[in-house]
Write a protein that holds these residues in place. Structure first.
Motif, mmCIF file in Angstrom:
data_model
loop_
_atom_site.group_PDB
_atom_site.id
_atom_site.type_symbol
_atom_site.label_atom_id
_atom_site.label_comp_id
_atom_site.label_asym_id
_atom_site.label_seq_id
_atom_site.Cartn_x
_atom_site.Cartn_y
_atom_site.Cartn_z
ATOM 1 N N PHE A 122 0.812 -1.221 0.000
ATOM 2 C CA PHE A 122 0.000 0.000 0.000
ATOM 3 C C PHE A 122 0.848 1.276 0.000
ATOM 4 C CE2 PHE A 122 -2.775 -3.274 1.878
ATOM 5 C CZ PHE A 122 -3.824 -3.216 0.972
ATOM 6 N N ASP A 123 2.149 1.105 -0.254
ATOM 7 C CA ASP A 123 3.060 2.236 -0.378
ATOM 8 C C ASP A 123 2.950 3.182 0.818
ATOM 9 O OD1 ASP A 123 5.055 3.765 -1.540
ATOM 10 O OD2 ASP A 123 3.628 4.987 -2.687
ATOM 11 N N LEU A 124 3.037 2.591 2.006
ATOM 12 C CA LEU A 124 2.947 3.380 3.232
ATOM 13 C C LEU A 124 4.359 3.778 3.671
ATOM 14 C CD1 LEU A 124 0.300 1.124 5.016
ATOM 15 C CD2 LEU A 124 -0.109 3.307 3.869
ATOM 16 N N SER A 125 4.985 4.616 2.837
ATOM 17 C CA SER A 125 6.386 4.959 3.028
ATOM 18 C C SER A 125 6.642 5.819 4.261
ATOM 19 C CB SER A 125 6.928 5.681 1.790
ATOM 20 O OG SER A 125 6.113 6.809 1.469
ATOM 21 N N ASP A 126 5.600 6.450 4.779
ATOM 22 C CA ASP A 126 5.777 7.293 5.965
ATOM 23 C C ASP A 126 5.804 6.477 7.257
ATOM 24 O OD1 ASP A 126 5.869 9.556 4.407
ATOM 25 O OD2 ASP A 126 3.718 9.969 4.585
ATOM 26 N N LEU A 127 5.441 5.211 7.156
ATOM 27 C CA LEU A 127 5.424 4.338 8.329
ATOM 28 C C LEU A 127 6.600 3.365 8.285
ATOM 29 C CD1 LEU A 127 1.633 3.420 8.654
ATOM 30 C CD2 LEU A 127 2.981 4.772 10.257
ATOM 31 N N GLN A 128 7.086 2.968 9.436
ATOM 32 C CA GLN A 128 8.142 1.973 9.534
ATOM 33 C C GLN A 128 7.542 0.676 10.071
ATOM 34 O OE1 GLN A 128 10.915 3.993 12.164
ATOM 35 N NE2 GLN A 128 12.185 4.600 10.423
ATOM 36 N N TRP A 129 7.899 -0.436 9.428
ATOM 37 C CA TRP A 129 7.322 -1.705 9.874
ATOM 38 C C TRP A 129 7.752 -2.023 11.305
ATOM 39 C CZ3 TRP A 129 10.297 -5.712 11.545
ATOM 40 C CH2 TRP A 129 11.636 -5.775 11.125
ATOM 41 N N GLU A 130 8.958 -1.579 11.692
ATOM 42 C CA GLU A 130 9.415 -1.812 13.051
ATOM 43 C C GLU A 130 8.497 -1.125 14.067
ATOM 44 O OE1 GLU A 130 13.199 -1.708 10.454
ATOM 45 O OE2 GLU A 130 11.305 -0.614 10.612
ATOM 46 N N LYS A 131 8.049 0.060 13.724
ATOM 47 C CA LYS A 131 7.157 0.806 14.616
ATOM 48 C C LYS A 131 5.807 0.102 14.733
ATOM 49 C CE LYS A 131 5.055 5.368 15.306
ATOM 50 N NZ LYS A 131 4.921 6.743 14.743
ATOM 51 N N MET A 132 5.320 -0.434 13.611
ATOM 52 C CA MET A 132 4.039 -1.139 13.623
ATOM 53 C C MET A 132 4.146 -2.439 14.411
ATOM 54 S SD MET A 132 2.305 1.036 11.971
ATOM 55 C CE MET A 132 0.748 0.281 11.515
#
Length: 232
Positions: A68-78
């Motif tokens: 979903f091209d969620l470039s502003d989010l980091q997977w580590e944070k999620m």
């Protein structure tokens, strides 16, 4: 019968309901970053990628953010959010505490063997408010082995000082729970899961309330057999 042991996810914890509650809340908390996509899309895709817990969330979030091209989010944070927040959304199956109280009133030992990460699973157990009912709890990460390895079943029984033939295991997975417990010498109760069809268990239940009744019948059957042997 001297002991009843349980799986956690899908057996005591309504994992499907818990995941649904968590992911909807996560969307709301990260709304500013996710608002360009429908909530239903985010939630349903997470659940698909999660594969009912058999894919760890680092992979899930990496895939989700990429798709979903969620470039502003980091997977580590999620992932960190999942680890810290999931416990606040744990949903028990109906009658969970009542069932455990009834088993304890029958002078049975109660144990748990669950695959997963140690502290994460313990947080969920405590969130359900059931830790006090268990004499032993084995989590695969801390034990260095996981179901269906028979050794983890034997290890639990050793800690309870109970023989396999005096124990019952309750779980929702045909291989990891039912077959593995039977191979370890235990009787196995399959808690029906819609993801599976026929399972070759000793007993099959739909609701947790059925379990004490089965155990009671097994105890009476054992007592009758013992009485017959003494008479002979």
């Amino acid at each position: 019968m001297k002991a009843v042991l349980f799986d956690l996810d899908g057996t005591l914890l309504n994992r499907d309901g818990s995941v649904q509650a968590f992911i909807e809340n996560q969307y709301d908390r990260f709304y500013n970053d996710l608002k360009h996509m429908p909530k239903e899309t985010y939630c349903s895709r997470f659940i698909e990628l999660d594969k009912r817990g058999y894919v760890w969330k680092d992979k899930v979030y990496q895939q989700l953010l990429s798709e979903f091209d969620l470039s502003d989010l980091q997977w580590e944070k999620m992932l960190e959010d999942y680890i810290s927040e999931f416990k606040h959304h744990c949903v028990p199956f109906d009658g969970l505490k009542e069932m455990l109280k009834e088993l304890k009133s029958m002078n049975l030992q109660v144990g748990m063997i669950t695959n997963g990460y140690g502290q994460f699973q313990m947080d969920n157990i405590e969130a359900l408010g059931i830790k006090e009912f268990f004499d032993v709890i084995l989590v695969s990460e801390w034990e260095g082995m996981k179901k269906p390895n028979q050794e983890i079943f034997h290890r639990a029984l050793q800690r309870m000082n109970v023989d396999p033939f005096d124990s019952v295991f309750v779980g929702d997975h045909p291989d990891n729970d039912v077959y593995a417990a039977q191979q370890a010498g235990m009787k196995a109760i399959w808690k029906i899961d819609s993801g599976w069809d026929q399972v070759d268990a000793d007993f099959i239940v739909k609701d947790l309330s059925e379990i004490p009744k089965i155990i009671d019948s097994l105890m009476k059957e054992a007592a009758t057999s013992k009485s017959v042997l003494h008479t002979e």
